[in-house]
Design an enzyme around this catalytic site. Structure first.
Site, PDB file in Angstrom:
ATOM      1  N   TRP A  19       0.859  -1.187   0.000  1.00 55.83           N
ATOM      2  CA  TRP A  19       0.000   0.000   0.000  1.00 55.83           C
ATOM      3  C   TRP A  19       0.895   1.236   0.000  1.00 55.83           C
ATOM      4  O   TRP A  19       1.842   1.295   0.794  1.00 55.83           O
ATOM      5  CB  TRP A  19      -0.918  -0.045   1.229  1.00 55.83           C
ATOM      6  CG  TRP A  19      -1.686   1.217   1.512  1.00 55.83           C
ATOM      7  CD1 TRP A  19      -1.676   1.932   2.678  1.00 55.83           C
ATOM      8  CD2 TRP A  19      -2.613   1.894   0.641  1.00 55.83           C
ATOM      9  NE1 TRP A  19      -2.514   3.009   2.576  1.00 55.83           N
ATOM     10  CE2 TRP A  19      -3.102   3.022   1.346  1.00 55.83           C
ATOM     11  CE3 TRP A  19      -3.062   1.671  -0.667  1.00 55.83           C
ATOM     12  CZ2 TRP A  19      -4.028   3.909   0.790  1.00 55.83           C
ATOM     13  CZ3 TRP A  19      -3.974   2.559  -1.221  1.00 55.83           C
ATOM     14  CH2 TRP A  19      -4.447   3.658  -0.495  1.00 55.83           C
ATOM     15  N   TYR A  56      -4.518  -0.950  -5.026  1.00 58.49           N
ATOM     16  CA  TYR A  56      -3.361  -0.131  -4.650  1.00 58.49           C
ATOM     17  C   TYR A  56      -2.824   0.653  -5.851  1.00 58.49           C
ATOM     18  O   TYR A  56      -2.422   0.079  -6.860  1.00 58.49           O
ATOM     19  CB  TYR A  56      -2.244  -0.986  -4.037  1.00 58.49           C
ATOM     20  CG  TYR A  56      -2.638  -1.683  -2.745  1.00 58.49           C
ATOM     21  CD1 TYR A  56      -3.831  -1.365  -2.081  1.00 58.49           C
ATOM     22  CD2 TYR A  56      -1.833  -2.653  -2.183  1.00 58.49           C
ATOM     23  CE1 TYR A  56      -4.194  -2.004  -0.909  1.00 58.49           C
ATOM     24  CE2 TYR A  56      -2.200  -3.301  -0.996  1.00 58.49           C
ATOM     25  CZ  TYR A  56      -3.391  -2.973  -0.376  1.00 58.49           C
ATOM     26  OH  TYR A  56      -3.751  -3.601   0.774  1.00 58.49           O
ATOM     27  N   SER A 147     -10.377 -10.994   3.448  1.00 52.95           N
ATOM     28  CA  SER A 147      -9.788  -9.902   4.216  1.00 52.95           C
ATOM     29  C   SER A 147     -10.917  -9.071   4.820  1.00 52.95           C
ATOM     30  O   SER A 147     -11.951  -8.873   4.169  1.00 52.95           O
ATOM     31  CB  SER A 147      -8.915  -9.043   3.295  1.00 52.95           C
ATOM     32  OG  SER A 147      -8.355  -7.974   3.996  1.00 52.95           O
ATOM     33  N   SER A 199      -1.317  -3.393   8.734  1.00 51.78           N
ATOM     34  CA  SER A 199      -0.984  -2.224   9.563  1.00 51.78           C
ATOM     35  C   SER A 199      -0.435  -2.674  10.927  1.00 51.78           C
ATOM     36  O   SER A 199      -0.854  -2.155  11.969  1.00 51.78           O
ATOM     37  CB  SER A 199      -2.203  -1.310   9.732  1.00 51.78           C
ATOM     38  OG  SER A 199      -2.755  -0.965   8.480  1.00 51.78           O
ATOM     39  N   SER A 243       7.426  -0.900   4.274  1.00 54.46           N
ATOM     40  CA  SER A 243       8.416   0.141   4.519  1.00 54.46           C
ATOM     41  C   SER A 243       9.158   0.436   3.225  1.00 54.46           C
ATOM     42  O   SER A 243       9.544  -0.479   2.502  1.00 54.46           O
ATOM     43  CB  SER A 243       9.424  -0.281   5.591  1.00 54.46           C
ATOM     44  OG  SER A 243      10.449   0.698   5.640  1.00 54.46           O
TER      45      SER A 243
HETATM   46  N1  LIG Z   1      -6.526  -5.849   3.518  1.00 54.82           N
HETATM   47  C1  LIG Z   1      -6.634  -4.563   3.804  1.00 54.82           C
HETATM   48  O1  LIG Z   1      -7.736  -3.990   3.863  1.00 54.82           O
HETATM   49  C2  LIG Z   1      -5.393  -3.781   4.113  1.00 54.82           C
HETATM   50  C3  LIG Z   1      -5.493  -2.505   4.706  1.00 54.82           C
HETATM   51  C4  LIG Z   1      -4.315  -1.831   4.994  1.00 54.82           C
HETATM   52  C5  LIG Z   1      -3.085  -2.410   4.680  1.00 54.82           C
HETATM   53  N2  LIG Z   1      -3.019  -3.633   4.071  1.00 54.82           N
HETATM   54  C6  LIG Z   1      -1.718  -4.271   3.701  1.00 54.82           C
HETATM   55  O2  LIG Z   1      -0.886  -4.285   4.849  1.00 54.82           O
HETATM   56  C7  LIG Z   1       0.338  -3.621   4.573  1.00 54.82           C
HETATM   57  C8  LIG Z   1       0.881  -2.966   5.847  1.00 54.82           C
HETATM   58  O3  LIG Z   1      -0.021  -2.048   6.386  1.00 54.82           O
HETATM   59  P1  LIG Z   1       0.189  -0.456   6.278  1.00 54.82           P
HETATM   60  O4  LIG Z   1       1.074  -0.150   5.135  1.00 54.82           O
HETATM   61  O5  LIG Z   1      -1.185   0.127   6.327  1.00 54.82           O
HETATM   62  O6  LIG Z   1       0.837  -0.069   7.667  1.00 54.82           O
HETATM   63  P2  LIG Z   1       2.152  -0.500   8.498  1.00 54.82           P
HETATM   64  O7  LIG Z   1       2.898  -1.567   7.812  1.00 54.82           O
HETATM   65  O8  LIG Z   1       1.681  -0.716   9.890  1.00 54.82           O
HETATM   66  O9  LIG Z   1       2.980   0.855   8.506  1.00 54.82           O
HETATM   67  C9  LIG Z   1       3.706   1.338   7.407  1.00 54.82           C
HETATM   68  C10 LIG Z   1       4.442   2.585   7.867  1.00 54.82           C
HETATM   69  O10 LIG Z   1       5.262   2.267   8.985  1.00 54.82           O
HETATM   70  C11 LIG Z   1       6.572   2.714   8.810  1.00 54.82           C
HETATM   71  N3  LIG Z   1       7.484   1.640   9.283  1.00 54.82           N
HETATM   72  C12 LIG Z   1       7.492   0.351   8.878  1.00 54.82           C
HETATM   73  N4  LIG Z   1       8.438  -0.336   9.531  1.00 54.82           N
HETATM   74  C13 LIG Z   1       9.057   0.540  10.343  1.00 54.82           C
HETATM   75  C14 LIG Z   1      10.138   0.433  11.265  1.00 54.82           C
HETATM   76  N5  LIG Z   1      10.782  -0.727  11.451  1.00 54.82           N
HETATM   77  N6  LIG Z   1      10.523   1.541  11.951  1.00 54.82           N
HETATM   78  C15 LIG Z   1       9.881   2.721  11.764  1.00 54.82           C
HETATM   79  N7  LIG Z   1       8.851   2.889  10.891  1.00 54.82           N
HETATM   80  C16 LIG Z   1       8.449   1.813  10.197  1.00 54.82           C
HETATM   81  C17 LIG Z   1       6.747   2.934   7.317  1.00 54.82           C
HETATM   82  O11 LIG Z   1       7.566   4.057   7.097  1.00 54.82           O
HETATM   83  P3  LIG Z   1       8.972   3.924   6.268  1.00 54.82           P
HETATM   84  O12 LIG Z   1       8.584   3.665   4.850  1.00 54.82           O
HETATM   85  O13 LIG Z   1       9.609   5.250   6.507  1.00 54.82           O
HETATM   86  O14 LIG Z   1       9.731   2.783   6.882  1.00 54.82           O
HETATM   87  C18 LIG Z   1       5.337   3.203   6.827  1.00 54.82           C
HETATM   88  O15 LIG Z   1       5.065   4.590   6.845  1.00 54.82           O
HETATM   89  C19 LIG Z   1      -0.036  -2.633   3.457  1.00 54.82           C
HETATM   90  O16 LIG Z   1       1.085  -2.138   2.791  1.00 54.82           O
HETATM   91  C20 LIG Z   1      -0.944  -3.504   2.629  1.00 54.82           C
HETATM   92  O17 LIG Z   1      -0.203  -4.391   1.801  1.00 54.82           O
HETATM   93  C21 LIG Z   1      -4.157  -4.332   3.811  1.00 54.82           C
END
Ligand SMILES: NC(=O)c1ccc[n+]([C@@H]2O[C@H](COP(=O)([O-])OP(=O)(O)OC[C@H]3O[C@@H](n4cnc5c(N)ncnc54)[C@H](OP(=O)(O)O)[C@@H]3O)[C@@H](O)[C@H]2O)c1
Length: 272
Positions: A19, A56, A147, A199, A243
């Site tokens: 995402w 996405y 999901s 997330s 990330s």
């Molecule tokens: N099925 C659904 O409805 C649904 C909904 C939401 C998400 N998703 C999937 O789940 C994935 C993950 O969720 P998300 O992207 O919403 O949120 P997430 O993975 O909880 O958070 C991503 C954010 O966290 C930061 N981050 C990641 N690892 C880090 C670390 N070790 N230290 C500091 N900051 C860190 C990243 O910044 P940096 O880039 O600066 O590291 C990015 O801004 C999505 O990409 C998507 O594929 C699915």
């Protein structure tokens, strides 16, 4: 790296979310170099499970993921690619077309896992699963999942799928325990279904408490790594953090090697 095996399928405990790769709800091609760099470093670091969706960046995340895979030296069979069909595309013909679109954008012959991204109020799951089951029997999709499904819908999906439902992908983190409270996690654990935590680090807004910080210090880790280690320490749970930063990507992969004590797990369990 640790793994979770269900229905003879082995999934890495940490996968890679896409995402915001290539844009948000529509493509933002001005960020392509940045997005491709993020995908390349994830592949080089050893991520093998990539989570994407037709939603996405309006399909552009799939295009960029496909490009990064083609440009890498990694064999297709070594990767596990998940995509998702939009809630607006859940009628029989729409599902088949949506999957063809995802395969075309990714440049792949099959998806390892195909999920219903979100339920919609008017969907006819019987119809949707007729199409999903056909995709499996046609070899376009290896495994099925859902999901954002509540317990009732998850059970219904299980009864309509001709192959085991591999996962329910839901929000799950230190600050979001809604799918624990609703009984979904327990049901998954009792029925060999993986609960995929999305997330898992609260979209980068992790609430860093004194106790989280103390546990991180004790393991010479970051609070983000501890938050992930807590999620994936739980049976039948995997996580797909996103990330764009190679340092964070490496830290997230390494989080599966952190062994939290029973007392630390308990402290984190109480913190939500
Ligand atoms: N099925 C659904 O409805 C649904 C909904 C939401 C998400 N998703 C999937 O789940 C994935 C993950 O969720 P998300 O992207 O919403 O949120 P997430 O993975 O909880 O958070 C991503 C954010 O966290 C930061 N981050 C990641 N690892 C880090 C670390 N070790 N230290 C500091 N900051 C860190 C990243 O910044 P940096 O880039 O600066 O590291 C990015 O801004 C999505 O990409 C998507 O594929 C699915």
């Amino acid at each position: 790296m640790n793994f979770e095996t269900v229905s003879n399928v082995t999934l890495t405990k940490i996968g890679f979310g896409t995402w915001k790769i290539g844009g948000e709800s529509s493509p933002n091609r001005s960020r392509d170099a940045h997005s491709l760099a993020a995908l390349r470093s994830a592949l080089e670091l050893g991520y093998t499970h990539f989570d994407t969706a037709e939603m996405y960046a309006g399909g552009h995340a799939e295009e960029l993921l496909g490009q990064a895979i083609r440009e890498s030296t990694i064999k297709r069979e070594a990767l596990f690619v998940t995509s998702k069909v939009l809630p607006a595309n859940l009628k029989y013909e729409q599902v088949l077309r949506a999957c063809e679109g995802s395969l075309r954008r990714l440049g792949l012959e099959y998806l390892d896992l195909y999920l219903i991204h979100w339920p919609n109020a008017s969907m006819q799951l019987v119809d949707t699963f007729r199409a999903l089951n056909k995709l499996v029997s046609d070899g376009k999709v290896r495994h099925l999942g859902v999901s954002n499904f509540d317990l009732k819908l998850l059970k219904q999906a299980g009864s309509l799928s001709e192959t085991p439902i591999l996962t329910n992908q839901v929000p799950y983190s230190l600050s979001d325990r809604s799918y624990v409270r609703s009984g979904v996690l327990e049901y998954c654990q009792q029925n060999d279904i993986v609960m995929t935590a999305y997330s898992p680090v609260d979209e980068g807004n992790l609430r860093i408490t004194a106790s989280l910080e103390a546990i991180a210090r004790a393991h010479q880790a970051t609070p983000y790594q501890i938050a992930l280690a807590w999620v994936v320490a739980q049976p039948r749970v995997i996580a797909i953090p996103m990330s764009a930063n190679p340092k964070h990507q490496a830290e997230n992969l390494a989080a599966t090697d952190i062994v939290l004590s029973r007392a630390e797990m308990e402290q984190l369990n109480q913190s939500g």
